[in-house]
Design an enzyme around this catalytic site. Structure first.
Site, PDB file in Angstrom:
ATOM      1  N   CYS A 213      91.771  73.900  13.291  1.00  0.00           N
ATOM      2  CA  CYS A 213      91.579  72.457  13.355  1.00  0.00           C
ATOM      3  C   CYS A 213      91.227  71.913  11.961  1.00  0.00           C
ATOM      4  CB  CYS A 213      90.552  72.094  14.421  1.00  0.00           C
ATOM      5  SG  CYS A 213      90.562  70.325  14.851  1.00  0.00           S
TER       6      CYS A 213
ATOM      7  N   HIS B 134      93.587  74.169  18.916  1.00  0.00           N
ATOM      8  CA  HIS B 134      92.400  74.971  19.226  1.00  0.00           C
ATOM      9  C   HIS B 134      92.798  76.177  20.070  1.00  0.00           C
ATOM     10  CE1 HIS B 134      89.166  72.234  17.836  1.00  0.00           C
ATOM     11  NE2 HIS B 134      90.057  71.284  18.096  1.00  0.00           N
TER      12      HIS B 134
ATOM     13  N   GLU C 255      90.898  78.500  21.099  1.00  0.00           N
ATOM     14  CA  GLU C 255      89.831  78.769  22.068  1.00  0.00           C
ATOM     15  C   GLU C 255      89.905  77.867  23.289  1.00  0.00           C
ATOM     16  OE1 GLU C 255      88.362  75.645  19.289  1.00  0.00           O
ATOM     17  OE2 GLU C 255      89.450  77.540  19.081  1.00  0.00           O
TER      18      GLU C 255
END
Length: 225
Positions: free
Chosen positions: A82, A205, A207
């Site tokens: 990011c 992202h 995650e």
């Protein structure tokens, strides 16, 4: 056991990244690090970030971690995520902020208004009027498709066209097209993944991107650039 340092300079979702890495690579030693010597000692480095670029660069500089990140970028596998990806470039339009300058290029804001189905310049005359196309909101938030523009070890096991999760208003625009390894469309086709030598960085992202995001982290842990 590989030691992975997550750079904690006060501006990022470090714990979410750590949990994802622990799930993706239970055999790795995952550490959230806020001291230069911890980053220097790690085998690999993940450099996340979220928030306004002026604040991110200010806190990185004030934390004393900038030089450690620069050393890692020059010497070991490093993954930017990011704003961590954006910070690798020379400057950002957000506050006209100087960044790390590891990659040539700048970070640009999505120019409004954005509309779905980006149109190539040579097709503009035949394109439907803006009023007939879907208006896209900024920030770009949610799942979107990533087109892999060239092969890379971190794409292993991840199909071309996989959707990843995005939250951002700015995007990196590399000066060197060879840096780009993934592209996404959001009113404009923008670079969402870059790679060179020992560095791989993404705008999205991992995650927050379910199984394929975890696979990307696993691939990073296994990567031998």
């Amino acid at each position: 056991m590989s030691t992975i340092a997550i750079v904690d300079y006060g501006m990022g979702n470090f714990h979410s990244v750590a949990r994802a890495l622990q799930h993706a690579a239970p055999d790795a030693d995952i550490r959230i690090c806020n001291r230069p010597e911890q980053i220097d000692a790690a085998d690999r480095v993940v450099f996340p970030g979220q928030g306004a670029m002026p604040d991110c660069m200010r806190t990185l500089n004030e934390s004393g971690l900038r030089a450690a990140v620069e050393r890692a970028a020059a010497s070991k596998p490093l993954m930017g995520v990011c704003v961590g990806e954006q910070m690798l470039f020379e400057r950002s339009e957000e506050g006209d902020t100087p960044c790390l300058g590891i990659f040539p290029g700048e970070v640009r804001r999505f120019a409004g208004p954005q509309f779905a189905d980006p149109v190539a310049a040579d097709q503009a005359a035949a394109a439907p009027p803006a009023a007939a196309r879907e208006r896209l909101k900024v920030p770009h938030m949610g799942w979107n498709q990533v087109r892999q523009t060239r092969s890379h070890a971190l794409w292993e096991g991840i199909p071309d066209g996989t959707h990843f999760y995005f939250v951002h208003s700015y995007y990196a625009a590399p000066s060197d097209p060879a840096l780009t390894t993934g592209v996404t469309d959001y009113g404009v086709a923008f670079t969402c993944a870059v790679a060179a030598a020992n560095i791989f960085a993404v705008q999205f992202h991992p995650e927050k991107s379910a199984e394929h995001g975890l696979r990307l982290y696993r691939n990073f842990v296994d990567w031998q650039p």
